[in-house]
Design a protein around this motif. Structure first.
Motif, PDB file in Angstrom:
ATOM      1  N   ASN A 119       0.844  -1.185   0.000  1.00 23.68           N
ATOM      2  CA  ASN A 119       0.000   0.000   0.000  1.00 23.68           C
ATOM      3  C   ASN A 119       0.888   1.247   0.000  1.00 23.68           C
ATOM      4  OD1 ASN A 119      -1.701   2.197   0.821  1.00 23.68           O
ATOM      5  ND2 ASN A 119      -3.141   0.744   1.706  1.00 23.68           N
ATOM      6  N   HIS A 120       0.724   2.127  -0.986  1.00 24.75           N
ATOM      7  CA  HIS A 120       1.574   3.308  -1.095  1.00 24.75           C
ATOM      8  C   HIS A 120       1.449   4.226   0.124  1.00 24.75           C
ATOM      9  CE1 HIS A 120       1.684   2.968  -5.778  1.00 24.75           C
ATOM     10  NE2 HIS A 120       2.354   2.021  -5.168  1.00 24.75           N
ATOM     11  N   ARG A 121       0.288   4.260   0.732  1.00 30.42           N
ATOM     12  CA  ARG A 121       0.097   5.136   1.895  1.00 30.42           C
ATOM     13  C   ARG A 121       0.900   4.668   3.096  1.00 30.42           C
ATOM     14  NH1 ARG A 121      -5.903   6.146   3.505  1.00 30.42           N
ATOM     15  NH2 ARG A 121      -4.819   7.425   5.048  1.00 30.42           N
ATOM     16  N   PHE A 154      -4.885  -1.573  -3.739  1.00 31.71           N
ATOM     17  CA  PHE A 154      -6.056  -1.493  -2.859  1.00 31.71           C
ATOM     18  C   PHE A 154      -6.867  -0.220  -3.108  1.00 31.71           C
ATOM     19  CE2 PHE A 154      -2.485  -3.502  -0.518  1.00 31.71           C
ATOM     20  CZ  PHE A 154      -2.966  -4.794  -0.460  1.00 31.71           C
ATOM     21  N   TRP A 155      -6.658   0.450  -4.252  1.00 29.61           N
ATOM     22  CA  TRP A 155      -7.369   1.679  -4.604  1.00 29.61           C
ATOM     23  C   TRP A 155      -7.088   2.827  -3.636  1.00 29.61           C
ATOM     24  CZ3 TRP A 155      -9.850   0.545  -9.106  1.00 29.61           C
ATOM     25  CH2 TRP A 155     -10.260  -0.778  -9.317  1.00 29.61           C
ATOM     26  N   ASN A 156      -6.050   2.715  -2.823  1.00 33.00           N
ATOM     27  CA  ASN A 156      -5.869   3.625  -1.695  1.00 33.00           C
ATOM     28  C   ASN A 156      -4.848   4.718  -1.997  1.00 33.00           C
ATOM     29  OD1 ASN A 156      -6.295   4.607   0.857  1.00 33.00           O
ATOM     30  ND2 ASN A 156      -5.029   3.095   1.892  1.00 33.00           N
ATOM     31  N   TYR A 157      -5.239   5.961  -1.778  1.00 27.06           N
ATOM     32  CA  TYR A 157      -4.333   7.095  -1.974  1.00 27.06           C
ATOM     33  C   TYR A 157      -4.760   8.224  -1.057  1.00 27.06           C
ATOM     34  CZ  TYR A 157      -8.160   9.153  -4.700  1.00 27.06           C
ATOM     35  OH  TYR A 157      -9.379   9.652  -5.092  1.00 27.06           O
ATOM     36  N   ASP A 158      -3.879   9.185  -0.868  1.00 24.99           N
ATOM     37  CA  ASP A 158      -4.205  10.395  -0.116  1.00 24.99           C
ATOM     38  C   ASP A 158      -3.501  11.566  -0.790  1.00 24.99           C
ATOM     39  OD1 ASP A 158      -1.541  10.118   0.609  1.00 24.99           O
ATOM     40  OD2 ASP A 158      -1.978   9.492   2.679  1.00 24.99           O
ATOM     41  N   ALA A 159      -3.595  12.740  -0.197  1.00 30.35           N
ATOM     42  CA  ALA A 159      -3.020  13.932  -0.820  1.00 30.35           C
ATOM     43  C   ALA A 159      -1.514  13.785  -1.010  1.00 30.35           C
ATOM     44  CB  ALA A 159      -3.337  15.165   0.023  1.00 30.35           C
ATOM     45  N   HIS A 171      -1.041   9.864 -13.887  1.00 28.72           N
ATOM     46  CA  HIS A 171      -2.444  10.212 -13.710  1.00 28.72           C
ATOM     47  C   HIS A 171      -3.168   9.023 -13.092  1.00 28.72           C
ATOM     48  CE1 HIS A 171      -2.080  13.798 -16.395  1.00 28.72           C
ATOM     49  NE2 HIS A 171      -1.087  13.065 -16.868  1.00 28.72           N
ATOM     50  N   LEU A 172      -3.944   9.283 -12.049  1.00 26.97           N
ATOM     51  CA  LEU A 172      -4.578   8.219 -11.281  1.00 26.97           C
ATOM     52  C   LEU A 172      -5.909   7.829 -11.904  1.00 26.97           C
ATOM     53  CD1 LEU A 172      -4.695   8.076  -7.414  1.00 26.97           C
ATOM     54  CD2 LEU A 172      -6.692   7.462  -8.755  1.00 26.97           C
ATOM     55  N   LEU A 173      -6.047   6.548 -12.216  1.00 29.56           N
ATOM     56  CA  LEU A 173      -7.278   6.021 -12.810  1.00 29.56           C
ATOM     57  C   LEU A 173      -7.888   4.987 -11.875  1.00 29.56           C
ATOM     58  CD1 LEU A 173      -9.117   6.011 -15.380  1.00 29.56           C
ATOM     59  CD2 LEU A 173      -7.793   4.018 -16.141  1.00 29.56           C
ATOM     60  N   LEU A 174      -9.155   5.163 -11.524  1.00 36.60           N
ATOM     61  CA  LEU A 174      -9.872   4.185 -10.714  1.00 36.60           C
ATOM     62  C   LEU A 174     -10.778   3.368 -11.632  1.00 36.60           C
ATOM     63  CD1 LEU A 174     -10.566   6.347  -7.540  1.00 36.60           C
ATOM     64  CD2 LEU A 174      -8.744   4.692  -7.933  1.00 36.60           C
ATOM     65  N   PHE A 288     -16.123  -3.163  -0.834  1.00 34.23           N
ATOM     66  CA  PHE A 288     -16.176  -2.456   0.448  1.00 34.23           C
ATOM     67  C   PHE A 288     -15.083  -1.412   0.596  1.00 34.23           C
ATOM     68  CE2 PHE A 288     -13.048  -5.703   0.973  1.00 34.23           C
ATOM     69  CZ  PHE A 288     -12.145  -5.236   1.925  1.00 34.23           C
ATOM     70  N   TRP A 289     -14.313  -1.162  -0.493  1.00 34.95           N
ATOM     71  CA  TRP A 289     -13.138  -0.305  -0.365  1.00 34.95           C
ATOM     72  C   TRP A 289     -13.488   1.138  -0.020  1.00 34.95           C
ATOM     73  CZ3 TRP A 289      -8.980  -2.903   0.434  1.00 34.95           C
ATOM     74  CH2 TRP A 289      -8.808  -4.155  -0.165  1.00 34.95           C
ATOM     75  N   SER A 290     -14.567   1.684  -0.577  1.00 36.41           N
ATOM     76  CA  SER A 290     -14.957   3.053  -0.226  1.00 36.41           C
ATOM     77  C   SER A 290     -15.187   3.181   1.270  1.00 36.41           C
ATOM     78  CB  SER A 290     -16.223   3.457  -0.991  1.00 36.41           C
ATOM     79  OG  SER A 290     -15.948   3.708  -2.345  1.00 36.41           O
TER      80      SER A 290
END
Length: 297
Positions: A119-121, A154-159, A171-174, A288-290
């Motif tokens: 996980n990048h975070r 895991f679709w997970n990112y932050d600022a 560029h981030l693509l979901l 359930f990721w959101s």
């Protein structure tokens, strides 16, 4: 005298108004037709590959189906790859498949460049910078140019991670639709493939009807996600292609003349148009990721 003639004139006035309305009708219909949302076009993406397995390699099977199937031959997809994962891009077979993906006209995009699905975070600044630098260099070695797209594990990112992606031109693509097939081992099959895709597309239909989605080359790109490490997904990929077309018909969402992308440049333009521009936005994620990431922030 004029008062006596007024009732006689009334039918003629009504007839004149009716003729005016009939004359305007074609233009009204034309306006309604022009307001119809642009046809949708399915943009296929695959996460976590390539598979380094020598047994019934699922990535190779996915590539075979995209090239030859009963729905549309020569489909091009975006592969969000793990260039240095131990069972994936770090293997000799994985490296060969990465090159094959590019040579066959698909897009190689960034997923991870760590030895695991990290996980990048949870990486500190130095670890994240190293991973991004290594991954971009790896992909450029296969393609000859820097990658433009990323999908975080895991679709997970932050600022913070979003800013790091931008610093590397990524560029981030979901996604809009997901097979929810991220589980590779254990129970990884699905008994509700059609119902799941129908539910996801029905949710997207409201945004499509309101013209809230970007139109690229005359079509509305709809992002669909699978995992090419999943042997079940690979084995039923052609069924999924048919399901996508079927649920679009059921929901009365016309597809483009070619329902899937078959040109790398068009595919890239569509993906960039659907990428996330605001790090603070909270797009709906599959499964359930959101709930998980929003509750943990």
């Amino acid at each position: 005298m004029s008062a006596l003639l007024y009732p006689l004139r009334l039918p003629y006035i009504c007839r004149l108004l009716l003729l005016c309305v009939m004359a305007l009708a074609p233009s009204v219909q034309a306006d309604e037709l022009s307001a119809q949302p642009a046809p949708i076009r399915f943009l296929l993406t695959f996460d976590d590959g390539p598979s380094g397995s020598g047994f019934a390699n699922p990535t190779a099977q996915v590539l075979d189906v995209l090239a030859r199937n009963n729905q549309q031959v020569g489909i091009k997809a975006i592969f969000f790859v793990q260039t240095r994962a131990n069972r994936s891009g770090a293997t000799e077979l994985g490296k060969a498949l990465l090159q094959r993906e590019h040579d066959e006209g698909h897009i190689l995009a960034f997923h991870t460049a760590t030895t695991s699905h990290a996980n990048h975070r949870f990486l500190d600044a130095a670890e994240l910078e190293l991973a991004l630098s290594n991954g971009c260099a790896d992909l450029q070695m296969y393609t000859g140019s820097a990658p433009k797209l990323i999908r975080p594990p895991f679709w997970n990112y932050d600022a913070r991670t979003f800013a790091a992606y931008q610093a590397h031109g990524l560029h981030l693509l979901l996604t809009d639709l997901s097979a929810n097939d991220g589980k590779i081992w254990g129970i990884n099959f699905s008994l509700n493939k059609r119902r799941n895709m129908l539910q996801h597309l029905r949710l997207l239909r409201e945004r499509w009807r309101k013209d809230e989605l970007p139109v690229v080359d005359g079509n509305t790109p709809v992002v669909v996600t699978f995992h090419d490490l999943n042997r079940y997904s690979a084995s039923v990929l052609e069924d999924y292609l048919e399901i996508l077309l079927d649920v679009a018909r059921e929901l009365e969402m016309p597809t483009a003349s070619k329902a899937f992308y078959d040109d790398r440049d068009e595919l890239e333009r569509a993906a960039l148009a659907r990428s996330i521009r605001d790090p603070d936005s909270k797009p709906t994620l599959p499964g359930f990721w959101s709930w998980l990431w929003q509750s943990s922030n």
